[in-house]
Design an enzyme around this catalytic site. Structure first.
Site, PDB file in Angstrom:
ATOM      1  CD  GLU A  91      -3.006  -1.034   2.247  1.00  0.00           C
ATOM      2  OE1 GLU A  91      -2.616  -0.566   3.335  1.00  0.00           O
ATOM      3  OE2 GLU A  91      -4.141  -1.510   2.082  1.00  0.00           O
ATOM      4  CD  GLU A 122       4.370 -20.972  11.856  1.00  0.00           C
ATOM      5  OE1 GLU A 122       4.562 -21.161  13.066  1.00  0.00           O
ATOM      6  OE2 GLU A 122       3.416 -20.320  11.401  1.00  0.00           O
TER       7      GLU A 122
END
Length: 303
Positions: A91, A122
């Site tokens: 963004e 992960e």
């Protein structure tokens, strides 16, 4: 936690994994009470973030230094944390017209894991990602609820070995690694034990948004609280540029439209031209000399 691939069991000792005594009856109460319980827990998030602001300020200064020296900010995360970091980095380009390589997100599992949970990734170190993409000029920001996600910790350790600065954003103050800055978010047990997409994720979102916005402000990507570096890529945003010029200068929309046209659509050049009264060419040169910082450009022209 049991891995379906190798049967390894890992006990995560983190406040986010504890059972919340305030929500033990959440499955027995009416719907409105379920929502009230969740909302009551969510109310504690801003306070947890507020407690970490001194450390977050240090992280912001490291981010500014990295970019001003020609480096980058790397976000590293897995699961919810990685998705939030990826969203924040994405963004910044349309909001502040930031170069796409200023903020780079490394999400465990890559693009596929952004839309589908790939939990086992992960457990692998993110060191390779950092070794491949980071330099000593960079800042590497790890984001993890537990404070010990192997993908994140491995990336930070590799960054430190490279000579880069490191920040760890964690909902657990007890971490197995000493970064340059630890931003510890004491959000406590979740409404649903271990569901870190709730309070932990909300706190991380606030921290990431505050961190990146503050970096952009310090780099001069705003004037006052106006987004003067934004890209006007559609009709709505083109209208916003005129409104921003009007808000910043108090001049009629027609004058703002003309100034924007004279500046070939460059909002900052139009703004400096209108505020200083100098021709657009001088406004553009002042912005070039100050790396696009509007206030610094105005100070230079006034000096």
């Amino acid at each position: 936690m049991i891995s379906p691939r190798n049967g390894v069991v890992v006990r995560v000792d983190s406040p986010t994994e504890q059972r919340n005594p305030r929500t033990t009856d959440i499955d027995r109460v009416p719907t409105i009470e379920v929502l009230r319980m969740i909302n009551d827990e969510d109310r504690t998030v801003p306070s947890a973030v507020a407690q970490a602001l001194p450390e977050l300020a240090l992280a912001v200064d490291l981010g500014v230094t990295a970019i001003m020296s020609g480096g980058r900010v790397h976000y590293v995360g897995a699961g919810t944390s990685g998705r939030l970091a990826t969203l924040d980095a994405a963004e910044l380009v349309p909001t502040f017209n930031a170069p796409a390589d200023w903020f780079v997100a490394h999400h465990a599992g890559g693009p596929e894991a952004l839309v589908r949970a790939v939990e086992e990734v992960e457990d692998h170190s993110g060191a390779t990602q950092i070794r491949r993409h980071a330099t000593p000029k960079d800042l590497v920001v790890g984001v993890t609820a537990s404070g010990r996600t192997p993908f994140v910790i491995g990336a930070l350790q590799e960054a430190q070995a490279l000579g880069a600065r490191t920040v760890l954003v964690s909902n657990n103050a007890s971490v197995p690694f000493e970064p340059d800055v630890l931003v510890a978010l004491n959000t406590g047990p979740e409404a649903i034990a271990g569901s870190t997409r709730m309070k932990a994720g909300s706190a991380q979102k606030l921290v990431l948004t505050s961190f990146s916005t503050a970096v952009m402000v310090k780099l001069g990507r705003t004037y006052s609280n106006l987004m003067v570096s934004m890209r006007a890529t559609n009709a709505k945003l083109r209208g916003r540029t005129i409104r921003i010029l009007h808000e910043a200068t108090g001049l009629p929309a027609g004058d703002c439209e003309q100034a924007l046209a004279d500046a070939s659509g460059d909002l900052k050049v139009a703004l400096v031209h209108l505020l200083s009264g100098v021709p657009t060419e001088r406004a553009a040169a002042a912005l070039e000399d100050t790396k696009g910082h509007v206030r610094n450009a105005l100070d230079r022209l006034a000096g």
